[in-house]
Design an enzyme around this catalytic site. Structure first.
Site: not given
Length: 495
Positions: A355, A286, A289, A373, A396
């Site tokens: 999340n 994570e 990311w 979006w 998004w």
């Protein structure tokens, strides 16, 4: 000016690094300068667009109080502390550097487009006066073009990026940037600049529910959260997807404003992973990311306005009054899908959204309601305590399938099955939608399918005290596939 020159006076400009521990820019300033002043600017270019009650502003203000005291303790001098300005940052920093006769301003780098524009203006104004702006990497492990493919291009897919990232990781990238031994170089503030950190009222804001929510602030708050998470980290992989379970680290806000060092977090996760912790390995992923999305924004700044994949800009989204009404219902948690509504209630009340729910709520907006979006991206930007442009945009565009390494457009979250899988007993839904508490764990995921007798016993009137579903998911899915067909055609037509 050679940035390696030793300097008499430096100005440390705190931005998204509100800590004295392991702060790369502060370490560099103290290492390079005989004396160092410190400043933070409540930037009116940002603050004037915010509502007068904002948890993030209050979090920053409370963290600055601790930072101010930490600088004093670090120096051992009663007149040392943080100089806090309220104005346009680009002007305030330049004026203060002149006033203090600084030869250089030090800051951590920020690759958000607005921040880059600000820093370009500051650098130019400082250069005219013979003052350098020295920036350094601090809030990510690898930045900009540090992680590239073998052909020298920027990664657009996460897994090979992650593999390269991990292969490059070494202790030097996680090295501490200490300030303790250099604290004596922090300079006492001139008498005219010894004002305390301004109150919220003095910068035009009112208190939020930050303290009611018991959101810890500052460096001490970050370390308390980390200590708590260390006891749960090894099980993170098994708990992180369940919003009713205490699974996440809850450090997002602290990472955003730099009250904790990302190097400390990565080092902790890396060591645990090497020791065989599955939970630490997933949490480290994570954090990677986060670097990945920062790299995307830095190298493909068009994503701030448009799709990462240009063909997705050809999609026609719903528009007009009906679309606006659907968007308002989504924002207010009136979709008729309990998990989505509970997620929106969570962000509206607390500024936090789990999340897993960010993906579910986002997918519902884009692929069930057919809304752009960017509408959701803006709403999250306004409401998330831990709003970070690169991560928010990346998330998004992931749910919209328009981003790098996004889920395929034909994979559409079913909000009911997601609810059944990740909140099976409805505990999270109960917390934020107490009006549904009387429903069984089977019916709470889709109240419109409950028997009339159960609805009456639970005191629920569909279309009354809880809405009917705005759309039927299967019908909406069919419309989405038709809407996205233009993307498939454009991909096929490309040479």
């Amino acid at each position: 000016m050679n940035i390696l020159d030793k300097l008499d006076t430096g100005l440390m400009w705190f931005r998204r690094d509100l800590r004295t521990t392991d702060n790369a820019a502060l370490h560099q300033a103290l290492s390079r300068c005989r004396k160092v002043h410190c400043v933070f600017v409540f930037d009116r270019n940002i603050l004037d667009a915010l509502p007068r009650v904002d948890r993030r502003v209050e979090f920053i203000r409370e963290s600055l109080v601790e930072l101010d005291e930490a600088l004093r303790l670090l120096s051992g001098h009663a007149q040392v502390g943080l100089i806090v300005r309220h104005g346009v940052a680009s002007g305030e920093v330049v004026r203060l550097a002149h006033q203090l006769q600084a030869q250089a301003v030090f800051a951590g780098r920020d690759d958000e487009p607005q921040a880059l524009a600000r820093d370009t203006a500051v650098a130019a104004a400082l250069q005219d006066a013979g003052i350098a702006l020295v920036t350094c990497k601090d809030h990510v492990i690898f930045e900009r073009r540090e992680i590239l493919t073998q052909s020298g291009t920027v990664y657009g897919v996460f897994t090979p990026y992650k593999n390269n990232w991990l292969s490059r990781l070494s202790p030097e990238y996680l090295a501490d940037h200490p300030a303790d031994a250099l604290g004596g170089r922090l300079a006492p503030r001139p008498a005219a600049l010894q004002a305390p950190v301004p109150t919220l009222a003095e910068i035009g804001f009112s208190p939020s529910n930050l303290s009611t929510l018991k959101i810890p602030t500052g460096m001490r708050g970050a370390q308390a959260l980390l200590a708590d998470f260390l006891e749960r980290m090894d099980n993170y992989h098994a708990t992180r997807d369940y919003p009713a379970v205490k699974g996440p680290s809850y450090l997002g806000m602290h990472l955003r404003f730099g009250t904790v060092s990302v190097r400390q977090l990565v080092a902790t996760a890396w060591q645990r992973q090497l020791a065989g912790s599955a939970g630490a390995a997933v949490w480290l992923s994570e954090l990677i990311w986060r670097d990945f999305y920062a790299s995307i924004l830095a190298n493909f700044p068009h994503v701030a306005q448009r799709a990462f994949k240009p063909e997705y800009d050809a999609i026609t989204w719903e528009s007009g009054p009906v679309a606006q009404a659907m968007f308002a219902a989504w924002c207010e948690g009136r979709t008729g899908y309990p998990l989505v509504d509970a997620a929106m209630a969570q962000i509206n009340l607390t500024g936090y959204m789990h999340n897993r729910l960010r993906m579910v709520a986002g997918s519902f907006l884009v692929k069930d309601l057919g809304l752009d979006w960017r509408w959701g991206e803006r709403y999250f930007a306004e409401h998330l305590n831990d709003f970070d442009q690169s991560a928010n945009n990346g998330g998004w565009q992931w749910v919209a399938s328009s981003g790098c390494d996004a889920q395929p457009y034909f994979r559409i979250f079913n909000p009911v099955s997601q609810s059944e899988k990740f909140d099976p007993d409805g505990k999270f839904i109960h917390r934020y939608l107490p009006q549904l508490a009387g429903l069984s764990s089977k019916s709470i995921h889709a109240p419109w399918l409950a028997k009339p007798m159960e609805l009456r016993a639970a005191g629920i009137i569909l279309g009354g005290n809880y809405p009917q579903p705005m759309v039927m998911h299967d019908e909406a899915r069919a419309k989405t596939l038709a809407r996205y067909a233009v993307v498939k055609k454009k991909v096929i037509q490309q040479p």
